[in-house]
Design a protein around this motif. Structure first.
Motif, PDB file in Angstrom:
ATOM      1  N   SER A 152       0.819  -1.216   0.000  1.00 47.63           N
ATOM      2  CA  SER A 152       0.000   0.000   0.000  1.00 47.63           C
ATOM      3  C   SER A 152       0.852   1.266   0.000  1.00 47.63           C
ATOM      4  O   SER A 152       0.356   2.350  -0.306  1.00 47.63           O
ATOM      5  CB  SER A 152      -0.949   0.008   1.204  1.00 47.63           C
ATOM      6  N   GLN A 204      -3.596   1.359  -4.982  1.00 41.57           N
ATOM      7  CA  GLN A 204      -4.833   1.387  -4.188  1.00 41.57           C
ATOM      8  C   GLN A 204      -5.076  -0.033  -3.675  1.00 41.57           C
ATOM      9  O   GLN A 204      -5.052  -0.987  -4.448  1.00 41.57           O
ATOM     10  CB  GLN A 204      -6.028   1.838  -5.019  1.00 41.57           C
ATOM     11  N   GLY A 248     -12.321   6.544   7.037  1.00 43.75           N
ATOM     12  CA  GLY A 248     -11.540   6.027   5.930  1.00 43.75           C
ATOM     13  C   GLY A 248     -12.406   5.709   4.721  1.00 43.75           C
ATOM     14  O   GLY A 248     -13.555   6.170   4.611  1.00 43.75           O
ATOM     15  N   ARG A 249     -11.897   4.884   3.819  1.00 41.70           N
ATOM     16  CA  ARG A 249     -12.598   4.551   2.574  1.00 41.70           C
ATOM     17  C   ARG A 249     -13.350   3.219   2.667  1.00 41.70           C
ATOM     18  O   ARG A 249     -13.843   2.716   1.654  1.00 41.70           O
ATOM     19  CB  ARG A 249     -11.607   4.510   1.411  1.00 41.70           C
ATOM     20  N   GLU A 307     -10.336   3.145 -10.517  1.00 40.34           N
ATOM     21  CA  GLU A 307     -10.109   3.887  -9.286  1.00 40.34           C
ATOM     22  C   GLU A 307     -10.080   5.388  -9.588  1.00 40.34           C
ATOM     23  O   GLU A 307      -9.397   5.836 -10.507  1.00 40.34           O
ATOM     24  CB  GLU A 307      -8.787   3.447  -8.645  1.00 40.34           C
ATOM     25  N   ALA A 337      -9.347   7.861  -7.252  1.00 37.78           N
ATOM     26  CA  ALA A 337      -8.367   8.641  -6.491  1.00 37.78           C
ATOM     27  C   ALA A 337      -7.190   9.000  -7.385  1.00 37.78           C
ATOM     28  O   ALA A 337      -6.723   8.193  -8.197  1.00 37.78           O
ATOM     29  CB  ALA A 337      -7.894   7.855  -5.268  1.00 37.78           C
ATOM     30  N   LYS A 346      -3.525   6.859  -8.986  1.00 30.37           N
ATOM     31  CA  LYS A 346      -3.546   5.414  -8.804  1.00 30.37           C
ATOM     32  C   LYS A 346      -3.340   4.695 -10.141  1.00 30.37           C
ATOM     33  O   LYS A 346      -4.064   4.923 -11.102  1.00 30.37           O
ATOM     34  CB  LYS A 346      -4.861   4.969  -8.168  1.00 30.37           C
ATOM     35  N   SER A 356      -2.503   4.988   7.639  1.00 31.03           N
ATOM     36  CA  SER A 356      -2.437   4.634   6.222  1.00 31.03           C
ATOM     37  C   SER A 356      -3.557   3.689   5.818  1.00 31.03           C
ATOM     38  O   SER A 356      -3.956   3.650   4.645  1.00 31.03           O
ATOM     39  CB  SER A 356      -1.087   3.992   5.901  1.00 31.03           C
ATOM     40  N   LYS A 369      -6.563   3.906   6.362  1.00 34.59           N
ATOM     41  CA  LYS A 369      -7.770   4.637   6.002  1.00 34.59           C
ATOM     42  C   LYS A 369      -7.867   4.872   4.494  1.00 34.59           C
ATOM     43  O   LYS A 369      -8.929   5.250   3.998  1.00 34.59           O
ATOM     44  CB  LYS A 369      -7.824   5.971   6.750  1.00 34.59           C
ATOM     45  N   THR A 370      -6.773   4.659   3.791  1.00 31.73           N
ATOM     46  CA  THR A 370      -6.813   4.776   2.331  1.00 31.73           C
ATOM     47  C   THR A 370      -7.242   3.461   1.679  1.00 31.73           C
ATOM     48  O   THR A 370      -7.502   3.436   0.480  1.00 31.73           O
ATOM     49  CB  THR A 370      -5.434   5.174   1.773  1.00 31.73           C
ATOM     50  N   TRP A 371      -7.281   2.374   2.450  1.00 32.77           N
ATOM     51  CA  TRP A 371      -7.653   1.071   1.913  1.00 32.77           C
ATOM     52  C   TRP A 371      -9.147   1.020   1.626  1.00 32.77           C
ATOM     53  O   TRP A 371      -9.929   1.810   2.165  1.00 32.77           O
ATOM     54  CB  TRP A 371      -7.330  -0.044   2.899  1.00 32.77           C
ATOM     55  N   LYS A 372      -9.538   0.056   0.810  1.00 34.42           N
ATOM     56  CA  LYS A 372     -10.948  -0.256   0.612  1.00 34.42           C
ATOM     57  C   LYS A 372     -11.206  -1.674   1.126  1.00 34.42           C
ATOM     58  O   LYS A 372     -10.314  -2.525   1.119  1.00 34.42           O
ATOM     59  CB  LYS A 372     -11.329  -0.148  -0.864  1.00 34.42           C
TER      60      LYS A 372
END
Length: 312
Positions: A29, A35, A86-87, A107, A109, A112, A244, A246-249
């Protein structure tokens, strides 16, 4: 079905449980342009299992853990938590068909280039029709079955709060997320063969967890090179903070519950790969529940091991 054109490369990382996969996921990540998706198919698999009234008997260890999950999910839905901003999405978004659609979407964002999806092979081995129809690379993070099964048993023993003799514990009858029938079918080996035979990825990549832990400076550059991603020395270490993530899905419910139950906590706080100097457990070290299944997955592991990225 022919793959649809895609601007971003999908990179699957398939694994068994307890194979340092979440630490590897966190490492990736931090690679520029990545992403991350955390175990979407596992969430769908578990959701179908939890919706099945035949999956448990009242008062059984499985039923008790179901009740714990239900209580935790209600708390997560009702109260803010460390990942609420987060996401992550709610678990009800993760049905197999919906996951296929979400992973086929580009994606949005900024910056990415790669979509990394880490998941359990057993979760999708009966639902390969729900893999995305876009060009994808497939990675298989293998680990010796003696290692990951003993580690998994130790974790499930703790989570289940078993009160009797640990030797009498059967992890396959004590968790709603496990069935010995799935371990009697080698999902990793099946999926490895499937992506090759169907042309989804004629050259899937295999990494052994011990190689990655003990030689990350050799394995990670070779791995990224195989994917066409430039390696940078800084990728060997990463921020230990959970910010970090919080950027994950993925599923908010699964991530929070997994952390609270101690399943992901160590990996979430990782900042590098730690060497593993312990020798591989022998057959004499295995418990009876593991002995009942290990023979079904050891041959596949041994074949895949011979085809792995090697540190030398």
């Amino acid at each position: 079905m022919a793959s649809k054109p895609a601007k971003q490369t999908r990179i699957f990382v398939w694994c068994w449980p307890r194979s340092i996969s979440t630490a590897f996921e966190k490492c990736l990540s931090f690679v520029e342009g990545v992403q991350t998706w955390h175990e979407p198919y596992c969430v769908a698999f578990n959701g179908e299992l939890m919706a099945n009234p035949q999956a448990m008997e009242p008062g059984s260890p499985i039923a008790i853990i179901f009740e714990q999950f239900a209580a935790m999910m209600k708390t997560i839905a009702d109260q803010p938590n460390e990942f609420s901003d987060g996401r992550f999405l709610s678990a009800d978004k993760f049905t197999f068909p919906n996951i296929k659609s979400m992973l086929e979407e580009e994606e949005t964002a900024e910056g990415k280039k790669y979509i990394v999806i880490k998941d359990l092979a057993t979760a999708v081995m009966d639902r390969v029709d729900c893999l995305p129809d876009v060009p994808s690379r497939h990675t298989f993070l293998i680990r010796h079955p003696h290692r990951f099964l003993l580690s998994q048993r130790k974790m499930i023993l703790r989570v289940s709060n078993h009160q009797g003799d640990p030797a009498d514990f059967d992890m396959f009858n004590s968790s709603p997320m496990l069935r010995d029938s799935f371990y009697k079918r080698d999902g990793m080996h099946f999926l490895w063969k499937y992506v090759q035979e169907t042309g989804k990825d004629p050259n899937p990549i295999i990494i052994d967890a011990e190689d990655l832990m003990n030689h990350p400076d050799k394995i990670l550059p070779k791995y990224l090179d195989a994917l066409g991603i430039p390696f940078k020395e800084k990728y060997l270490t990463w921020d230990e903070s959970e910010e970090s993530l919080k950027t994950w899905k993925g599923s908010l419910d699964q991530v929070v519950i997994g952390k609270r139950m101690g399943v992901f906590e160590k990996a979430f706080k990782s900042s590098c790969f730690m060497p593993n100097t312990h020798t591989t457990p022998t057959k004499e070290d295995l418990t009876q529940d593991i002995m009942n299944v290990v023979g079904h997955i050891l041959p596949g592991y041994e074949e895949m091991y011979e085809n792995r990225i090697k540190p030398e």
